[in-house]
Motif scaffolding. Sequence first.
Motif, PDB file in Angstrom:
ATOM      1  N   GLU A 174      70.802  58.046  25.210  1.00 47.83           N
ATOM      2  CA  GLU A 174      70.229  56.704  25.167  1.00 47.83           C
ATOM      3  C   GLU A 174      70.855  55.783  26.206  1.00 47.83           C
ATOM      4  N   ASN A 175      72.073  56.104  26.645  1.00 45.07           N
ATOM      5  CA  ASN A 175      72.759  55.240  27.612  1.00 45.07           C
ATOM      6  C   ASN A 175      72.023  55.145  28.939  1.00 45.07           C
ATOM      7  N   THR A 182      70.069  41.058  25.931  1.00 42.28           N
ATOM      8  CA  THR A 182      70.589  42.131  25.084  1.00 42.28           C
ATOM      9  C   THR A 182      70.833  41.580  23.689  1.00 42.28           C
ATOM     10  N   GLU A 225      70.595  51.754  29.419  1.00 38.57           N
ATOM     11  CA  GLU A 225      71.530  50.733  29.893  1.00 38.57           C
ATOM     12  C   GLU A 225      71.656  50.773  31.412  1.00 38.57           C
ATOM     13  N   ARG A 257      72.597  42.682  20.585  1.00 42.16           N
ATOM     14  CA  ARG A 257      73.565  43.716  20.220  1.00 42.16           C
ATOM     15  C   ARG A 257      73.152  44.445  18.937  1.00 42.16           C
ATOM     16  N   GLY A 258      73.096  45.765  19.050  1.00 44.03           N
ATOM     17  CA  GLY A 258      72.727  46.592  17.911  1.00 44.03           C
ATOM     18  C   GLY A 258      71.243  46.693  17.671  1.00 44.03           C
ATOM     19  N   ALA A 259      70.434  45.955  18.446  1.00 45.19           N
ATOM     20  CA  ALA A 259      68.978  45.965  18.233  1.00 45.19           C
ATOM     21  C   ALA A 259      68.215  46.458  19.457  1.00 45.19           C
ATOM     22  N   SER A 296      64.041  48.602  20.890  1.00 48.38           N
ATOM     23  CA  SER A 296      65.257  49.397  20.746  1.00 48.38           C
ATOM     24  C   SER A 296      65.339  50.435  21.857  1.00 48.38           C
ATOM     25  N   LYS A 297      66.532  50.955  22.073  1.00 50.98           N
ATOM     26  CA  LYS A 297      66.709  52.001  23.087  1.00 50.98           C
ATOM     27  C   LYS A 297      65.858  53.225  22.763  1.00 50.98           C
ATOM     28  N   SER A 298      65.808  53.590  21.490  1.00 51.56           N
ATOM     29  CA  SER A 298      65.036  54.773  21.112  1.00 51.56           C
ATOM     30  C   SER A 298      63.552  54.567  21.371  1.00 51.56           C
TER      31      SER A 298
END
Length: 228
Positions: A193-194, A217, A197, A219-221, A176-178
């Motif tokens: 968090e962007n 990617t 990306e 999405r959402g994960a 995840s991004k976090s």
Amino acid sequence: MTNDRNIRILLVDDEPHILQFLEMGLVEEGYTIKTAPDGMTAVNMAVKFQPHVVVLDIMMPGMDGFETCRLLKKRGTDMAVIMLTAKDEIEDRVKGLKLGADDYLIKPFSFEELLARIEARLRNQFPSLFGEVALGPFRMDDRRREILYRDRVLELSPTEYDLLKYLIINHGIVLSKSKILDVVWGYDFGGEENIVEVYVRSLREKLNDKDHRLIRTLRGAGYRIDLP
């Protein structure tokens, strides 16, 4: 993984069946294993055993995993600590990272994921055990901080190197991004968090991954690299 490197792992949990299950699996993988049923035993055992990796449960009676992590890191900062938690709470994650934990897994987890996390920590913190690591089309040399893709040296900034290395050594795992921010930028990073990306986009350009078939990617994960 073979035992010729004498890679040592200390398992710490107050549930005997979990210790037995993990010990059996990791011994089968060729690791040298010690187990401890509580934090104080683990701290004392680590002095002589000198583990490369400690798999540490947070919720234990007496000395909990947080205090155990603090004492372990105080005595041997080189060891990697993977914390196990039954709660997916940001406070627990941040507290563990502040105390020196290197990674965390949320219960219940698969043995395969734990194994992947252990191997990732070993490659990240003990590169001398492996020298140059080859994974799929990538070759990584941590001593030179250099990554080759299909025998081509990638021109990477320090952060791009850390991010791509993290994705590669955790191949097959959705990040995840976090989680990426915690590990690559640090738990005290105050940005958005962007930023992840932006760096993933840059890596895709350098890898000529226009179709996002290499860095996927979900999405959402998060993101995942799949290697042959």
